[in-house]
Design an enzyme around this catalytic site. Sequence first.
Site, short mmCIF file in Angstrom:
data_model
loop_
_atom_site.label_atom_id
_atom_site.label_comp_id
_atom_site.label_asym_id
_atom_site.label_seq_id
_atom_site.Cartn_x
_atom_site.Cartn_y
_atom_site.Cartn_z
N THR A 165 17.42 1.31 12.74
CA THR A 165 16.44 2.16 12.08
C THR A 165 17.12 3.12 11.11
O THR A 165 18.35 3.05 10.93
CB THR A 165 15.54 2.88 13.12
OG1 THR A 165 14.49 3.54 12.42
CG2 THR A 165 16.30 3.88 13.96
N LYS B 22 19.72 1.10 7.85
CA LYS B 22 19.21 -0.24 7.53
C LYS B 22 19.98 -0.94 6.40
O LYS B 22 20.00 -2.15 6.33
CB LYS B 22 17.73 -0.17 7.17
CG LYS B 22 16.82 0.03 8.37
CD LYS B 22 15.37 -0.01 7.91
CE LYS B 22 14.43 0.34 9.05
NZ LYS B 22 13.04 0.43 8.60
N ASN C 132 16.12 -5.03 10.10
CA ASN C 132 15.85 -4.05 11.16
C ASN C 132 16.25 -4.57 12.55
O ASN C 132 16.06 -3.86 13.54
CB ASN C 132 14.39 -3.59 11.16
CG ASN C 132 13.47 -4.62 11.79
OD1 ASN C 132 13.76 -5.80 11.80
ND2 ASN C 132 12.37 -4.15 12.33
N ALA D 91 8.00 3.44 -0.83
CA ALA D 91 8.81 2.29 -1.25
C ALA D 91 10.15 2.28 -0.51
O ALA D 91 11.18 1.95 -1.09
CB ALA D 91 9.01 2.31 -2.76
N ARG E 217 7.20 8.17 -5.00
CA ARG E 217 7.64 9.26 -5.87
C ARG E 217 8.89 8.86 -6.65
O ARG E 217 9.18 9.43 -7.68
CB ARG E 217 7.84 10.54 -5.06
CG ARG E 217 8.89 10.43 -3.99
CD ARG E 217 8.98 11.70 -3.18
NE ARG E 217 9.93 11.52 -2.09
CZ ARG E 217 10.18 12.43 -1.17
NH1 ARG E 217 9.53 13.57 -1.19
NH2 ARG E 217 11.06 12.20 -0.22
N ASN F 232 12.06 4.01 -9.29
CA ASN F 232 13.09 2.96 -9.19
C ASN F 232 12.90 2.13 -7.94
O ASN F 232 13.08 0.91 -7.94
CB ASN F 232 14.50 3.58 -9.14
CG ASN F 232 14.89 4.12 -10.49
OD1 ASN F 232 14.47 3.59 -11.51
ND2 ASN F 232 15.68 5.18 -10.49
N LYS F 233 12.52 2.81 -6.85
CA LYS F 233 12.35 2.10 -5.59
C LYS F 233 11.13 1.20 -5.61
O LYS F 233 11.17 0.06 -5.16
CB LYS F 233 12.26 3.09 -4.42
CG LYS F 233 13.57 3.79 -4.14
CD LYS F 233 13.51 4.55 -2.83
CE LYS F 233 14.80 5.31 -2.59
NZ LYS F 233 14.73 6.19 -1.44
N GLY G 147 0.23 2.72 13.45
CA GLY G 147 1.35 1.78 13.47
C GLY G 147 1.80 1.34 14.86
O GLY G 147 2.84 0.67 14.99
P1 ATR Z 1 11.23 3.58 6.37
O1 ATR Z 1 12.36 2.72 6.75
O2 ATR Z 1 10.40 4.07 7.52
O3 ATR Z 1 10.40 3.01 5.26
P2 ATR Z 1 12.47 5.21 4.37
O4 ATR Z 1 13.22 4.02 3.90
O5 ATR Z 1 13.15 6.54 4.49
O6 ATR Z 1 11.87 4.94 5.81
O7 ATR Z 1 11.19 5.34 3.42
C1 ATR Z 1 10.27 6.39 3.47
C2 ATR Z 1 9.38 6.39 2.23
O8 ATR Z 1 8.54 7.53 2.30
C3 ATR Z 1 10.14 6.50 0.91
O9 ATR Z 1 9.45 5.83 -0.11
C4 ATR Z 1 10.12 8.00 0.68
O10 ATR Z 1 10.31 8.41 -0.63
P3 ATR Z 1 11.81 8.68 -1.20
O11 ATR Z 1 12.49 7.34 -1.20
O12 ATR Z 1 11.60 9.25 -2.54
O13 ATR Z 1 12.45 9.65 -0.21
C5 ATR Z 1 8.70 8.28 1.11
N1 ATR Z 1 8.45 9.70 1.31
C6 ATR Z 1 9.00 10.50 2.27
N2 ATR Z 1 8.52 11.76 2.12
C7 ATR Z 1 7.67 11.75 1.06
C8 ATR Z 1 6.85 12.72 0.40
N3 ATR Z 1 6.81 13.99 0.82
N4 ATR Z 1 6.10 12.34 -0.65
C9 ATR Z 1 6.11 11.06 -1.06
N5 ATR Z 1 6.85 10.08 -0.51
C10 ATR Z 1 7.62 10.42 0.55
#
Ligand code: ATR
Length: 280
Positions: free
Chosen positions: A64, A68, A91, A130, A154, A157-158, A245
């Site tokens: 996790t 990852k 994962n 993303a 946000r 790129n992702k 979830g």
């Molecule tokens: P997971 O493996 O659970 O998907 P992650 O890879 O950390 O965890 O992805 C979390 C997602 O939530 C990402 O797209 C993250 O945006 P960033 O990559 O810019 O960090 C998004 N996310 C987390 N907090 C956020 C917020 N306050 N507003 C918008 N997107 C958010």
Amino acid sequence: MSSPKIYGLLGWPVSHSRSPAMQTAAFKALNINAEYRLFAINPDDLDNFLKEILQKNISGLNITVPHKEKVLEFVKFDEKNLFLKEIKAVNTISYRDGSFYAYNTDIEGFSKSLKENFDPLGKSVAVLGAGGAAKAVAFALAQDKANQIVIWARDKNKSQGIVGIVKKFFPTTDIFCVDKINDLNIENKDLLVNTTSVGMKETDDLLIDSSKLSSQTFVFDLIYNPVETKLLQVAAKIGCKTSNGLMMLLYQGEAAFEIWTGQSAPHEVMKNALLEAMKK
Ligand code: ATR
């Protein structure tokens, strides 16, 4: 008796995890001599952990955040899972013939849990976020032949990265990303999926403008703690069908169990153990 096989969760932090309850119950039910441990490994110590992993006698791990991506450097891929190397979304790993092999059980977990209540075939979907989970969600939706997938994150790129990689493997899927969350046009989507961590904290504000949400939209939030995020509460009030979830967590755990043991996962046992662990 021979020593138990060791499985576990590798992450940072991992103490909140319900996977030990689920997997331990399954091992017990099928009389498998194995244990499931928590490996809370600080990112600074991950290299050392992985270098020594073959000596640790570990048979399989769930991976996790935030590990990852890094774990990709240490694993092999079966032919049919080569796409995981490109999408950088692993994962679960399983030890076999001197190496660890990579899997993604979130794709199956999301697909199965979604289809308990909603068939994405031919439907239009908006995805928030993303990260790693969003990759699994987008892949599952493309596999299950959603008609259109729109992603907002946000970090453009992702989201662009996910669009590119899904298009490569599913060239006919209509998938694109938008800069502004309002451009998702949630008002005309059949399904809205939140993959971000927004909603885990009670103080988190809604990402979407809920006045745009239609009662016809199915709302799926990957978060399971709290069991009903603000997004799900608002959606339910509007009249939307919703899902959290928790069943995705169950099905991804079942898929991992089957990869590791080669046996069918005891569904009811794992589900009950998970529900019980959620009460704590
Ligand atoms: P997971 O493996 O659970 O998907 P992650 O890879 O950390 O965890 O992805 C979390 C997602 O939530 C990402 O797209 C993250 O945006 P960033 O990559 O810019 O960090 C998004 N996310 C987390 N907090 C956020 C917020 N306050 N507003 C918008 N997107 C958010």
